[in-house]
Scaffold this active site. Structure first.
Site, PDB file in Angstrom:
ATOM      1  N   GLY A  20       0.846  -1.199   0.000  1.00 43.62           N
ATOM      2  CA  GLY A  20       0.000   0.000   0.000  1.00 43.62           C
ATOM      3  C   GLY A  20       0.873   1.238   0.000  1.00 43.62           C
ATOM      4  O   GLY A  20       2.034   1.192   0.419  1.00 43.62           O
ATOM      5  N   GLU A  21       0.317   2.346  -0.478  1.00 38.01           N
ATOM      6  CA  GLU A  21       1.124   3.552  -0.583  1.00 38.01           C
ATOM      7  C   GLU A  21       0.269   4.783  -0.345  1.00 38.01           C
ATOM      8  O   GLU A  21      -0.875   4.869  -0.806  1.00 38.01           O
ATOM      9  CB  GLU A  21       1.768   3.620  -1.975  1.00 38.01           C
ATOM     10  N   GLY A  22       0.826   5.760   0.400  1.00 40.84           N
ATOM     11  CA  GLY A  22       0.154   7.025   0.647  1.00 40.84           C
ATOM     12  C   GLY A  22       1.051   8.176   0.244  1.00 40.84           C
ATOM     13  O   GLY A  22       2.092   7.973  -0.377  1.00 40.84           O
ATOM     14  N   LYS A  26       4.555   4.283   2.867  1.00 44.20           N
ATOM     15  CA  LYS A  26       4.156   3.081   2.128  1.00 44.20           C
ATOM     16  C   LYS A  26       4.307   1.876   3.046  1.00 44.20           C
ATOM     17  O   LYS A  26       5.013   1.932   4.067  1.00 44.20           O
ATOM     18  CB  LYS A  26       4.998   2.916   0.862  1.00 44.20           C
ATOM     19  N   VAL A  27       3.652   0.796   2.681  1.00 46.90           N
ATOM     20  CA  VAL A  27       3.788  -0.470   3.413  1.00 46.90           C
ATOM     21  C   VAL A  27       4.333  -1.497   2.435  1.00 46.90           C
ATOM     22  O   VAL A  27       3.763  -1.704   1.355  1.00 46.90           O
ATOM     23  CB  VAL A  27       2.438  -0.943   3.994  1.00 46.90           C
ATOM     24  N   LYS A  42       5.903  -0.761   7.577  1.00 41.94           N
ATOM     25  CA  LYS A  42       5.337   0.558   7.276  1.00 41.94           C
ATOM     26  C   LYS A  42       6.479   1.566   7.313  1.00 41.94           C
ATOM     27  O   LYS A  42       7.155   1.690   8.337  1.00 41.94           O
ATOM     28  CB  LYS A  42       4.253   0.910   8.300  1.00 41.94           C
ATOM     29  N   ASP A 137     -10.892   4.745  13.899  1.00 40.75           N
ATOM     30  CA  ASP A 137     -10.913   4.574  12.440  1.00 40.75           C
ATOM     31  C   ASP A 137     -11.233   3.128  12.093  1.00 40.75           C
ATOM     32  O   ASP A 137     -10.592   2.522  11.225  1.00 40.75           O
ATOM     33  CB  ASP A 137      -9.578   5.000  11.833  1.00 40.75           C
TER      34      ASP A 137
END
Length: 276
Positions: A20-22, A26-27, A42, A137
């Site tokens: 995953g990436e923000g 990223k992970v 992470k 969340d």
């Protein structure tokens, strides 16, 4: 090989694919020589992250990961930071991905399986709340599954260690956290809220989603959604038979009046009466 990759290699981690990436993190999946298994790492770039995240949310996440230890919470193996301004959080890998992906792929869970999974999740939330932590969340994307499809609660980026006033009451929060579709009416309306009670609403949305493979409310018009939620109108499709106990639990979790909503303790207790 980058300096970061060299450092990870020195510590015994071999990076592979990105999970995953923000915008500032990223992970990645990695093999850990010491643990002899794959882990999730992470990686947060502090130089790209906003100040509020660095001062408020990152310290809270690290505090939660270091303090919370439960079979249904993702295990944190190691946390370290480099002089290059990168934080590495090494965690247990959710081998089977997240709960939303699982439901989208396989469809709604049968009620007996959903019962087991929800017990695991409710137990993790009760543990957090008993430790005076709220997740803030909760959603299917933040619930990972291990090899045997056991629940592993993750992503404590919005979590908060709760404080109490002189009378022992939880000090209310005002920060909007989470995704609208999973968020309680009081948070959506901007009313100061008890984060624990708000977590319980999110549990109700998750349970509904697990057993129906549908969301209970349409969040395309948030104002309209809040109106429906406050009327305590929950659609129970006839397309799938659910026990009265399961429907009753969902109904009480999705209670719009926060003062009447179940606590985590009562939620765990209610699952024991949920019998097909």
């Amino acid at each position: 090989m980058s300096l970061s990759d060299l450092m990870l290699s020195f510590k015994g981690y071999s990076l592979s694919n990105t999970l995953g990436e923000g915008s500032y993190g990223k992970v990645k999946c990695a093999y850990c020589d010491q643990l002899k298994c794959n882990v999730a790492i992470k990686i947060i770039n502090k130089r790209k992250a906003p100040q509020e995240f660095l001062e408020r949310f990152l310290p809270r996440e690290i505090q939660a990961l270091r303090r919370l230890h439960h079979p249904s919470i993702i295990k944190t193996h190691e946390i370290f930071e480099t002089s290059a301004g990168k934080v590495y959080i090494v965690m247990e890998l959710g081998v089977k991905g997240d709960l939303l992906h699982y439901i989208n792929t396989t469809g709604a869970m049968e009620e007996d399986i959903a019962h087991i999974k929800f017990q695991q999740l409710a137990s993790a939330i009760k543990y957090c709340h008993d430790s005076d932590f709220a997740h803030r969340d909760l959603k299917c994307e933040n619930i990972l599954l291990d090899e045997d499809l056991n629940i592993k609660l993750s992503d404590f980026g919005f979590s908060k260690s709760l404080s109490r006033d002189e009378d022992g009451r939880t000090i209310l929060s005002q920060t909007f956290c989470g995704s609208a579709a999973y968020t309680s009416p009081e948070v959506l309306e901007g009313i100061p809220y008890d984060p624990k009670i708000s977590d319980i609403w999110s549990l109700g949305v998750i349970l509904y989603t697990v057993v129906y493979a549908l969301m209970p409310f349409d969040d395309s018009n948030v104002r309209k959604m809040i109106s429906i939620q406050k009327q305590h109108r929950i659609p129970f499709p006839n397309s799938k038979h659910l026990s009265a106990e399961c429907k009753d639990l969902i109904y009480h979790l999705l209670q719009p009046n926060a003062s009447q909503r179940l606590s985590a303790e009562f939620t765990c207790a209610s699952t024991t009466f949920w019998i097909q």
